[in-house]
Write a protein that holds these residues in place. Structure first.
Motif, PDB file in Angstrom:
ATOM      1  N   ILE A 238       0.825  -1.210   0.000  1.00  0.00           N
ATOM      2  CA  ILE A 238       0.000   0.000   0.000  1.00  0.00           C
ATOM      3  C   ILE A 238       0.863   1.266   0.000  1.00  0.00           C
ATOM      4  N   GLN A 239       2.125   1.143   0.410  1.00  0.00           N
ATOM      5  CA  GLN A 239       3.032   2.284   0.340  1.00  0.00           C
ATOM      6  C   GLN A 239       3.554   2.492  -1.083  1.00  0.00           C
ATOM      7  N   GLU A 240       3.517   1.426  -1.888  1.00  0.00           N
ATOM      8  CA  GLU A 240       4.028   1.514  -3.258  1.00  0.00           C
ATOM      9  C   GLU A 240       2.919   1.746  -4.282  1.00  0.00           C
ATOM     10  N   ALA A 241       1.674   1.719  -3.855  1.00  0.00           N
ATOM     11  CA  ALA A 241       0.548   1.759  -4.792  1.00  0.00           C
ATOM     12  C   ALA A 241       0.348   3.143  -5.413  1.00  0.00           C
ATOM     13  N   ASP A 242      -0.052   3.144  -6.682  1.00  0.00           N
ATOM     14  CA  ASP A 242      -0.512   4.371  -7.330  1.00  0.00           C
ATOM     15  C   ASP A 242      -1.992   4.603  -7.023  1.00  0.00           C
ATOM     16  N   VAL A 243      -2.745   3.503  -6.947  1.00  0.00           N
ATOM     17  CA  VAL A 243      -4.186   3.550  -6.704  1.00  0.00           C
ATOM     18  C   VAL A 243      -4.553   2.443  -5.723  1.00  0.00           C
ATOM     19  N   VAL A 244      -5.469   2.751  -4.795  1.00  0.00           N
ATOM     20  CA  VAL A 244      -5.963   1.750  -3.844  1.00  0.00           C
ATOM     21  C   VAL A 244      -7.477   1.701  -3.921  1.00  0.00           C
ATOM     22  N   LEU A 245      -8.019   0.532  -4.203  1.00  0.00           N
ATOM     23  CA  LEU A 245      -9.462   0.294  -4.154  1.00  0.00           C
ATOM     24  C   LEU A 245      -9.735  -0.485  -2.873  1.00  0.00           C
ATOM     25  N   TYR A 246     -10.551   0.061  -1.980  1.00  0.00           N
ATOM     26  CA  TYR A 246     -10.716  -0.553  -0.670  1.00  0.00           C
ATOM     27  C   TYR A 246     -12.184  -0.793  -0.332  1.00  0.00           C
ATOM     28  N   ASP A 247     -12.398  -1.659   0.667  1.00  0.00           N
ATOM     29  CA  ASP A 247     -13.736  -2.013   1.131  1.00  0.00           C
ATOM     30  C   ASP A 247     -14.113  -1.217   2.370  1.00  0.00           C
ATOM     31  N   MET A 257      -2.389   4.396   6.533  1.00  0.00           N
ATOM     32  CA  MET A 257      -1.035   3.954   6.204  1.00  0.00           C
ATOM     33  C   MET A 257      -0.776   3.936   4.700  1.00  0.00           C
ATOM     34  N   ILE A 258      -1.815   4.203   3.906  1.00  0.00           N
ATOM     35  CA  ILE A 258      -1.636   4.270   2.447  1.00  0.00           C
ATOM     36  C   ILE A 258      -0.779   5.487   2.100  1.00  0.00           C
ATOM     37  N   ARG A 259       0.043   5.350   1.073  1.00  0.00           N
ATOM     38  CA  ARG A 259       0.870   6.476   0.650  1.00  0.00           C
ATOM     39  C   ARG A 259      -0.005   7.690   0.366  1.00  0.00           C
ATOM     40  N   ARG A 260       0.409   8.837   0.815  1.00  0.00           N
ATOM     41  CA  ARG A 260      -0.436  10.030   0.786  1.00  0.00           C
ATOM     42  C   ARG A 260      -0.851  10.457  -0.618  1.00  0.00           C
TER      43      ARG A 260
END
Length: 471
Positions: A238-247, A257-260
C-alpha cells in the motif's frame, strides 16, 4: 509539532562546544561525523578530547566562555554542569540568533538532538520533543533491527545512477516504478551480499529491458481491523501503490497507512450504503492497471476468504495483467483471537467451519445437517442479516438451543464489542451489536469470559462485553 525536523549541513561549518567532559565528548563525536569544525571552550578536556586536540581534529580556543566567541559560530552546544554559565551561553546565543542546545535543559534549546539511525547517506531521526526518551530509544532499536546495513550502499549507488535514470525516464511515475523494482528485487539482494559490480549490472539489465507500460494488480488482505495486524508485505504494497481500491471493512487506521499521494476509491458493499457492483470493481481494476498503474485491491481480513478475490484475479488474468496476492489475517481468526475465543479446543471443538450467511441467490444454500453437528465451531461471515434464520435452521437440524454463541462487532478496533449468549438468543444479540460483526457458534464461545484479554486489563467495561444467561 513541537519541533520542525531539519537536517543541517555542518561540513566545514564552525560549531562551538562549551564543556570538555564526557557529555561534551559524545556530542563532539556526532558533530565530527557530520563534518563540523569543532571549537571547544573548557577549563579541562577528557583524554579523548585532548587526543583530538593534539591531532588537530578539534580546536581548544579558550578556557573561559566569552559572548564574542559566538560571533562566527554556526551553532553552539552548552555541555557544562554550571547552571549559571549555561544560562549565560543561552542568552548570548539567543541575542545573536544562533542555534543553541543546552544539554539536559530543554527550556534552553532552540534545537535538540534526535535519536539517530545511521545508514549514511540514509539517516533517520526520531524525537518525542523530550517527552518520552525511553520510548524513542525502543523505537530506534526496532528500526536498527529492521533496516539492513546495506541500505546506505544502496542509496549511494542510486545517487550515482539517478541522473541517468532521470534522463531515460522523463515521467516521475516511470522513475518511481524503476526504483521500486530495484529496491525490492535482485539489485537490493546483491547489494546486501556485497556484490556491488553484479548489482550495477542488474540495474543496467533492468534499464535495457524495460517492461511494457502495463501495470499490475496486488490483492492485499488488511486483516481484521487493528493496523498492527497488517502484514509487513501488505504495508509495503500500500506504500508503493498508485491507486488503492478498498472495502468498507478496512479500518481507518489501515487506510491512514496508504501512501499520501495515492488515489483512493471505496468500492465496498454494505447494506444501507452506496455499493459498487462486483463487475464494475473488476473493470476498474483492469482499466487502471492498463493505464500502467500499480493497483492495490485492499480487502478486510484475507482476500481469498469470502472476499471475492478470486473473481477479481480472474478478471486480471483474462486481461493479461500481472498480479500478486498478499494474504491477511482472516476476520474469523482475528476476531476470535481478540475476543479470547479459540476456534478449536480439544475439550470443546475438533473442527472449525468458515461459512457465509450471504449466499448467491442461485446457489443450493447451506448444508444445515452438517453444520448442526456438535463439537465443531462455526465462524459465520456476513451473517447478521440472517441471524434468525441461521439460529432456526441449526436448532431445527439438531444443534442444542443452549449452544454458546458470540457476536463480535468491529473486531480488533478500540470500539470492539463482544456479545455472548445462547443459540436461541442469536437474533437478539445481533440487534445489540454494531456492524460489521462476525458470528461464532460453538462451545468455544463460552471461553470468552475466561480468556478475554483485549483491553481487559485496563478497563473491563471498555471491552463492551455483554454476557446473556446461558442457563
Amino acid at each position: 509539532m513541537d519541533y520542525l525536523p531539519l537536517f543541517a549541513d555542518l561540513k566545514q561549518r564552525p560549531v562551538l562546544v562549551v564543556g570538555g567532559g564526557e557529555v561534551a565528548a559524545r556530542k563532539i563525536r556526532l558533530l565530527r561525523q557530520a563534518g563540523a569544525r569543532v571549537k571547544i571552550v573548557s577549563k579541562t578536556l577528557t583524554a579523548e578530547l585532548k587526543d583530538l586536540q593534539d591531532e588537530g581534529k578539534i580546536q581548544w580556543i579558550a578556557q573561559d566562555f566569552q559572548a564574542e566567541q559566538l560571533d562566527d559560530i554556526f551553532l553552539v552546544i552548552a555541555a557544562t554542569n554550571n547552571h549559571a554559565l549555561n544560562t549565560e551561553i543561552f542568552e548570548a546565543a539567543e541575542q545573536r540568533q544562533r542555534l543553541i542546545n543546552v544539554v539536559d535543559d530543554q527550556s534552553k534549546c532552540s534545537f535538540i538532538f534526535p535519536s539517530i539511525v545511521d545508514r549514511s547517506p540514509v539517516t533517520i531521526a526520531i524525537s518525542s520533543a523530550g517527552h518520552a526518551p525511553v520510548l524513542i530509544r525502543l523505537l530506534r532499536e526496532k528500526l536498527e533491527a529492521l533496516l539492513p546495513q546495506s541500505l546506505g550502499e544502496m542509496a549511494k549507488i542510486a545517487g550515482r545512477w539517478r541522473p541517468r535514470i532521470k534522463k531515460y525516464f522523463p515521467k516521475i511515475k516511470d522513475r518511481r516504478r524503476f526504483w521500486e523494482k530495484a529496491f525490492t528485487g535482485l539489485f537490493a539482494h546483491q547489494v546486501a551480499k556485497g556484490q556491488i559490480t553484479e548489482a550495477e549490472a542488474t540495474l543496467e539489465n533492468q534499464l535495457e529491458n524495460i517492461e511494457n507500460t502495463k501495470g499490475e494488480i496486488i490483492l492485499v488482505g488488511a486483516g481484521p481491523g487493528d493496523a498492527d495486524l497488517l502484514t509487513l508485505r501488505g504495508l509495503q504494497a500500500i506504500q508503493e501503490a498508485d491507486v488503492v481500491l478498498y472495502d468498507y471493512l478496512v479500518s481507518q487506521s489501515v487506510l491512514d497507512m496508504i501512501r499520501r499521494d495515492a488515489s483512493r476509491f471505496c468500492v465496498g458493499k454494505r447494506a444501507g450504503h452506496h455499493s459498487v457492483a462486483q463487475a464494475e470493481t473488476n473493470q476498474m481494476l483492469v482499466s487502471l492497471a492498463l493505464e500502467g498503474k500499480r493497483v492495490v485491491r485492499l480487502k478486510g481480513g484475507d482476500p481469498f476468504i469470502f472476499g471475492r478475490g478470486g473473481e477479481e484475479l480472474q478478471a486480471a488474468k483474462a486481461a493479461g495483467i500481472p498480479f500478486q496476492v498478499v494474504p491477511g489475517i482472516t476476520a474469523a481468526s482475528g476476531a476470535a483471537a481478540y475476543a479470547g475465543i479459540p476456534l478449536t479446543h480439544r475439550d470443546y471443538s475438533q473442527s472449525v467451519v468458515f461459512i457465509t450467511g450471504h449466499c448467491r441467490k442461485d446457489s443450493d444454500g447451506l448444508d444445515w445437517a452438517t453444520l448442526a453437528r456438535s463439537h465443531q465451531t462455526l465462524a459465520i461471515y456476513m451473517g447478521t442479516v440472517k441471524a434468525a434464520q441461521i439460529s432456526e435452521q441449526l436448532i431445527r437440524y439438531g444443534r442444542a438451543t443452549d449452544t454458546p454463541v458470540a457476536v463480535i462487532a468491529r473486531a480488533a478496533t478500540p470500539d470492539q464489542q463482544v456479545f455472548i449468549g445462547r443459540l436461541d438468543q442469536l437474533e437478539n444479540l445481533v440487534q445489540q451489536a454494531l456492524t460489521p460483526a462476525l458470528l461464532i457458534i460453538g462451545e468455544v464461545a463460552a471461553l470468552h469470559s475466561h480468556l478475554a484479554w483485549f483491553r481487559h486489563q485496563s478497563n473491563r467495561e471498555d471491552q463492551h462485553s455483554s454476557v446473556m444467561n446461558l442457563a
